[in-house]
Design a protein around this motif. Structure first.
Motif, PDB file in Angstrom:
ATOM      1  N   SER A 190      48.126   0.857   9.501  1.00 29.22           N
ATOM      2  CA  SER A 190      48.365   1.937   8.541  1.00 29.22           C
ATOM      3  C   SER A 190      49.424   1.541   7.521  1.00 29.22           C
ATOM      4  N   GLN A 191      50.483   0.900   7.984  1.00 31.29           N
ATOM      5  CA  GLN A 191      51.533   0.452   7.068  1.00 31.29           C
ATOM      6  C   GLN A 191      51.014  -0.580   6.085  1.00 31.29           C
ATOM      7  N   ARG A 192      50.175  -1.491   6.569  1.00 30.05           N
ATOM      8  CA  ARG A 192      49.599  -2.504   5.671  1.00 30.05           C
ATOM      9  C   ARG A 192      48.724  -1.839   4.610  1.00 30.05           C
ATOM     10  N   ALA A 193      47.997  -0.798   5.001  1.00 28.64           N
ATOM     11  CA  ALA A 193      47.169  -0.090   4.030  1.00 28.64           C
ATOM     12  C   ALA A 193      48.033   0.541   2.946  1.00 28.64           C
ATOM     13  N   VAL A 194      49.156   1.159   3.337  1.00 29.27           N
ATOM     14  CA  VAL A 194      50.050   1.785   2.362  1.00 29.27           C
ATOM     15  C   VAL A 194      50.649   0.732   1.442  1.00 29.27           C
ATOM     16  N   GLU A 195      51.089  -0.396   2.008  1.00 32.11           N
ATOM     17  CA  GLU A 195      51.698  -1.459   1.204  1.00 32.11           C
ATOM     18  C   GLU A 195      50.706  -2.028   0.193  1.00 32.11           C
ATOM     19  N   LYS A 196      49.492  -2.285   0.649  1.00 27.83           N
ATOM     20  CA  LYS A 196      48.507  -2.876  -0.251  1.00 27.83           C
ATOM     21  C   LYS A 196      48.053  -1.891  -1.319  1.00 27.83           C
ATOM     22  N   GLN A 197      47.960  -0.611  -0.966  1.00 27.19           N
ATOM     23  CA  GLN A 197      47.581   0.371  -1.974  1.00 27.19           C
ATOM     24  C   GLN A 197      48.655   0.485  -3.042  1.00 27.19           C
ATOM     25  N   ALA A 198      49.932   0.452  -2.627  1.00 28.29           N
ATOM     26  CA  ALA A 198      51.029   0.485  -3.595  1.00 28.29           C
ATOM     27  C   ALA A 198      50.987  -0.749  -4.492  1.00 28.29           C
ATOM     28  N   MET A 199      50.661  -1.903  -3.914  1.00 30.34           N
ATOM     29  CA  MET A 199      50.550  -3.121  -4.691  1.00 30.34           C
ATOM     30  C   MET A 199      49.432  -3.014  -5.724  1.00 30.34           C
ATOM     31  N   LEU A 200      48.289  -2.485  -5.306  1.00 29.05           N
ATOM     32  CA  LEU A 200      47.166  -2.337  -6.231  1.00 29.05           C
ATOM     33  C   LEU A 200      47.489  -1.355  -7.356  1.00 29.05           C
ATOM     34  N   PHE A 235      43.793   3.626  17.066  1.00 31.31           N
ATOM     35  CA  PHE A 235      44.192   4.944  17.546  1.00 31.31           C
ATOM     36  C   PHE A 235      43.095   5.547  18.432  1.00 31.31           C
ATOM     37  N   GLY A 236      41.838   5.310  18.073  1.00 30.01           N
ATOM     38  CA  GLY A 236      40.737   5.792  18.889  1.00 30.01           C
ATOM     39  C   GLY A 236      40.732   5.162  20.276  1.00 30.01           C
ATOM     40  N   LEU A 237      41.035   3.850  20.341  1.00 32.11           N
ATOM     41  CA  LEU A 237      41.108   3.183  21.643  1.00 32.11           C
ATOM     42  C   LEU A 237      42.244   3.738  22.481  1.00 32.11           C
ATOM     43  N   ALA A 238      43.387   4.020  21.830  1.00 32.32           N
ATOM     44  CA  ALA A 238      44.519   4.602  22.560  1.00 32.32           C
ATOM     45  C   ALA A 238      44.138   5.966  23.142  1.00 32.32           C
ATOM     46  N   LEU A 239      43.441   6.779  22.348  1.00 32.62           N
ATOM     47  CA  LEU A 239      43.008   8.097  22.825  1.00 32.62           C
ATOM     48  C   LEU A 239      41.999   7.960  23.961  1.00 32.62           C
ATOM     49  N   ALA A 240      41.085   7.006  23.828  1.00 37.95           N
ATOM     50  CA  ALA A 240      40.073   6.812  24.877  1.00 37.95           C
ATOM     51  C   ALA A 240      40.728   6.405  26.199  1.00 37.95           C
ATOM     52  N   VAL A 241      41.733   5.551  26.140  1.00 42.76           N
ATOM     53  CA  VAL A 241      42.439   5.146  27.359  1.00 42.76           C
ATOM     54  C   VAL A 241      43.147   6.338  27.986  1.00 42.76           C
ATOM     55  N   ASN A 245      40.560 -12.679  -0.986  1.00 44.60           N
ATOM     56  CA  ASN A 245      40.341 -13.336   0.302  1.00 44.60           C
ATOM     57  C   ASN A 245      41.128 -12.676   1.428  1.00 44.60           C
ATOM     58  N   THR A 246      41.370 -11.393   1.294  1.00 43.59           N
ATOM     59  CA  THR A 246      42.091 -10.669   2.328  1.00 43.59           C
ATOM     60  C   THR A 246      41.571  -9.242   2.391  1.00 43.59           C
ATOM     61  N   LEU A 247      42.077  -8.469   3.342  1.00 44.04           N
ATOM     62  CA  LEU A 247      41.540  -7.135   3.589  1.00 44.04           C
ATOM     63  C   LEU A 247      42.056  -6.126   2.572  1.00 44.04           C
ATOM     64  N   PRO A 248      41.176  -5.251   2.061  1.00 43.28           N
ATOM     65  CA  PRO A 248      41.616  -4.160   1.187  1.00 43.28           C
ATOM     66  C   PRO A 248      42.211  -3.031   2.017  1.00 43.28           C
ATOM     67  N   PRO A 249      42.887  -2.064   1.358  1.00 43.17           N
ATOM     68  CA  PRO A 249      43.494  -0.943   2.103  1.00 43.17           C
ATOM     69  C   PRO A 249      42.493  -0.175   2.968  1.00 43.17           C
ATOM     70  N   ALA A 250      41.271   0.026   2.471  1.00 40.38           N
ATOM     71  CA  ALA A 250      40.292   0.788   3.244  1.00 40.38           C
ATOM     72  C   ALA A 250      39.979   0.120   4.583  1.00 40.38           C
ATOM     73  N   LYS A 251      39.930  -1.212   4.603  1.00 43.41           N
ATOM     74  CA  LYS A 251      39.674  -1.931   5.853  1.00 43.41           C
ATOM     75  C   LYS A 251      40.825  -1.728   6.830  1.00 43.41           C
ATOM     76  N   HIS A 252      42.065  -1.799   6.317  1.00 41.04           N
ATOM     77  CA  HIS A 252      43.216  -1.578   7.190  1.00 41.04           C
ATOM     78  C   HIS A 252      43.202  -0.164   7.772  1.00 41.04           C
ATOM     79  N   ARG A 253      42.838   0.820   6.943  1.00 37.60           N
ATOM     80  CA  ARG A 253      42.768   2.189   7.456  1.00 37.60           C
ATOM     81  C   ARG A 253      41.678   2.308   8.521  1.00 37.60           C
TER      82      ARG A 253
END
Length: 247
Positions: free
Chosen positions: A29-39, A217-223, A202-210
């Motif tokens: 989530s943090q990477r998504a915020v950082e990359k969106q701010a960069m864009l 988070f889904g895996l954490a909830l499933a566990v 050559n790297t992930l966009p914010p949407a991929k990080h989200r």
């Protein structure tokens, strides 16, 4: 081991797994915020294209910023610099760089564009533009190198082949300290090769990080749900084997 001990041990392991998954989700989530701010920052710069001088490339307070820059100088004689594993339209190639010495400011790397690699991976030759030249383009941080494993560069016949763009490491064989940002040459310039100003080629966009964050988070909830079900499920009673009536 008693059931109580099993529950305590099981919940300790469960909480550790949940914490690990949640931490990965927060990081994505943090990477998504950082990359969106960069864009967003780069989009504003490209929309206005108000130029600064090339000496801004060495500004220590702007190392992570994007700025449109313009200036004149000469490309330094010396080796070429090729960044490996760069894809364009599904083709594999390298990104070509040369050192530019501006009239004012610190020498810096200029991104001249992308070149394809043949099947035998023979490195292309990057011609050095000669004479006093005016250049303009986007001052940007070097492309992310990911996890640094092993040597990041190796000497080739006409220069250096790099797995990541490490400015301090390049400065030593270049024989001069380089500015921490690179100039991504204006695609409209007649210099260089195929290029654009895409920031995340050559790297992930914010949407991929989200999306990855949601998965963690889904895996954490499933566990957690699985652990709750196993904890509060009533244990099955063992059936007693039938006995023979004695006569």
């Amino acid at each position: 081991m008693s059931r109580r001990s099993q529950l305590v041990l099981g919940w300790l392991l469960t909480l550790a797994v949940i914490a690990g998954f949640a931490r990965l989700g927060v990081w994505q989530s943090q990477r998504a915020v950082e990359k969106q701010a960069m864009l967003d920052d780069a989009a504003q710069v490209l929309a206005s294209r108000q130029p600064v001088g090339l000496d801004a490339a060495a500004d220590p307070g702007s190392q992570d910023r994007y700025q449109w820059a313009r200036g004149s100088g000469e490309f330094a004689p010396g080796p070429q610099w090729l960044l490996d594993n760069q894809q364009r339209d599904g083709r594999v190639g390298v990104q070509a760089y040369r050192i530019f010495v501006p009239g004012q400011g610190q020498p810096l790397l200029v991104d001249l564009g992308w070149l394809p690699l043949p099947g035998d991976r023979a490195m292309p030759s990057v011609e050095r533009p000669e004479g006093h030249i005016e250049v303009q383009g986007l001052l940007a941080p070097p492309p992310s190198g990911g996890i640094a494993l092993g040597a990041g560069m190796a000497q080739q016949a006409e220069g250096w082949l790099m797995l990541r763009l490490d400015i301090p490491a390049i400065s030593a064989p270049a024989g001069t300290p380089l500015a921490p940002r690179v100039l991504r040459l204006d695609p409209a310039s007649p210099l260089g090769y195929e290029r654009d100003l895409a920031l995340l080629p050559n790297t992930l966009p914010p949407a991929k990080h989200r999306g990855y964050a949601l998965q963690w988070f889904g895996l954490a909830l499933a566990v957690l749900v699985t652990a709750l079900i196993l904890t509060f499920r009533k244990p099955r009673r063992r059936k007693r084997p039938p006995t023979m009536d004695k006569y």
